[in-house]
Motif scaffolding. Structure first.
Motif, PDB file in Angstrom:
ATOM      1  N   ALA A   1     -48.980  52.064 -90.535  1.00 39.20           N
ATOM      2  CA  ALA A   1     -47.041  52.885 -90.365  1.00 39.20           C
ATOM      3  C   ALA A   1     -46.204  51.734 -89.243  1.00 39.20           C
ATOM      4  N   ARG A   2     -46.887  50.720 -87.961  1.00 42.65           N
ATOM      5  CA  ARG A   2     -46.513  50.165 -87.602  1.00 42.65           C
ATOM      6  C   ARG A   2     -44.847  49.217 -87.439  1.00 42.65           C
ATOM      7  N   MET A   3     -45.158  48.607 -88.765  1.00 42.12           N
ATOM      8  CA  MET A   3     -43.866  47.754 -89.749  1.00 42.12           C
ATOM      9  C   MET A   3     -43.825  46.607 -88.044  1.00 42.12           C
ATOM     10  N   GLY A   4     -44.676  46.104 -87.897  1.00 42.99           N
ATOM     11  CA  GLY A   4     -44.730  45.319 -86.933  1.00 42.99           C
ATOM     12  C   GLY A   4     -43.986  45.511 -85.969  1.00 42.99           C
ATOM     13  N   GLY A   5     -43.808  46.787 -85.181  1.00 44.94           N
ATOM     14  CA  GLY A   5     -42.943  47.342 -84.254  1.00 44.94           C
ATOM     15  C   GLY A   5     -41.749  47.937 -84.674  1.00 44.94           C
ATOM     16  N   ALA A   6     -40.971  48.052 -85.830  1.00 45.57           N
ATOM     17  CA  ALA A   6     -40.374  48.658 -86.071  1.00 45.57           C
ATOM     18  C   ALA A   6     -40.058  50.555 -86.188  1.00 45.57           C
ATOM     19  N   ILE A   7     -41.355  50.156 -86.433  1.00 43.47           N
ATOM     20  CA  ILE A   7     -40.807  52.572 -86.263  1.00 43.47           C
ATOM     21  C   ILE A   7     -42.158  52.623 -85.155  1.00 43.47           C
TER      22      ILE A   7
END
Length: 274
Positions: free
Chosen positions: A144-150
């Motif tokens: 669920a991190r989305m490359g650090g975007a969430i």
């Protein structure tokens, strides 16, 4: 294209799940399912279908009242195409179906119900959720991190903790590269998280993949923070339901459900039947 903060070169910022190539949507590595690298995760599937459901002309006069996704097995990690058709085109309500295709084969679909906008009485859902900025920030699960975007702020429980889970979520990521997602699209992305954030059992003992997503909107969400209040229930017969409540800083904006497929996890002492 700018690089992600504290990320090695080659990682675009903001992160995105898809790149657009004419009528095709090319999934990035961030869209991969945490359970199968050859498949796309449910959140990116739901969010892309929501992107295909948007209609500026209709949304000037109609409110989206329901968004419902059915996933036809594993959605392959390959170029995707979307097709939209009207199932009901009435004066007061409109129902559209958005079909996601891979190699011409349907792999998922969404039904979008719109209702004509009118001035009517307000009966809000009572709640006592804390404001997002009063809750400390936590690390989000890898999927669920989305490359650090969430960004995640846990209020109660959360991913990996069996029982009811309440969390504030925010994202600066893009569903389609170069396109800022609307709050409707973000809400449909986070609606996939309910069975993971409000899981009933330890994920190693029992897996609980969702087969569908239903969101009934009271109104469209506002602001940058999306609250998910989720709880999963099972009757011991191979499936269950995740009950979800969605709120923003102004209050509850939607309620929803997911149908959960329950199966022994990788640490389970039980072996699935052959």
């Amino acid at each position: 294209m700018t690089e992600a903060p504290n990320q090695p070169p080659g990682h675009p910022w903001p992160p995105r799940y898809y790149e657009r190539a004419d009528a095709l949507f090319l999934p990035t590595g961030l869209a991969r399912s945490p359970w199968d690298p050859k498949a796309i995760a449910g959140g990116p599937v739901s969010a892309l279908l929501a992107t295909g459901a948007e209609d500026r002309e209709l949304d000037d006069h109609f409110e989206i009242a329901r968004f419902q996704v059915d996933i036809f097995g594993k959605v392959p990690h390959q170029p995707l195409h979307m097709m939209r058709e009207a199932l009901r085109d009435g004066r007061q309500t409109k129902l559209h179906r958005i079909t996601m295709l891979a190699d011409g084969k349907p792999v998922a679909q969404a039904h979008v119900l719109r209702v004509r906008r009118l001035e009517t009485p307000v009966f809000p859902v009572p709640h006592d959720y804390p404001a997002p900025h009063s809750v400390p920030e936590h690390d989000a699960p890898r999927g669920a991190r989305m490359g650090g975007a969430i960004t995640l702020r846990r209020v109660l429980g959360g991913p990996g903790i069996p029982g009811r889970g309440i969390s504030w979520l925010s994202t600066v990521g893009e569903v389609v590269g170069g396109e800022t997602p609307s709050n409707f699209v973000k809400a449909c992305l986070f609606a996939d998280f309910g069975n993971g954030f409000g899981n009933a059992t330890d994920a190693g003992q029992w897996s609980y993949a969702n087969l569908d997503i239903t969101i009934q909107f009271l109104r469209m969400p506002v602001g940058d923070w999306f609250l998910l209040d989720a709880e999963t229930h099972m009757a011991g017969n191979g499936h269950g339901t995740a009950r979800n409540i969605f709120a923003d800083e102004q209050g509850v904006y939607a309620r929803g459900f997911q149908t959960i497929f329950v199966a022994p996890g990788h640490l389970s002492v039980q072996v699935p039947p052959r």
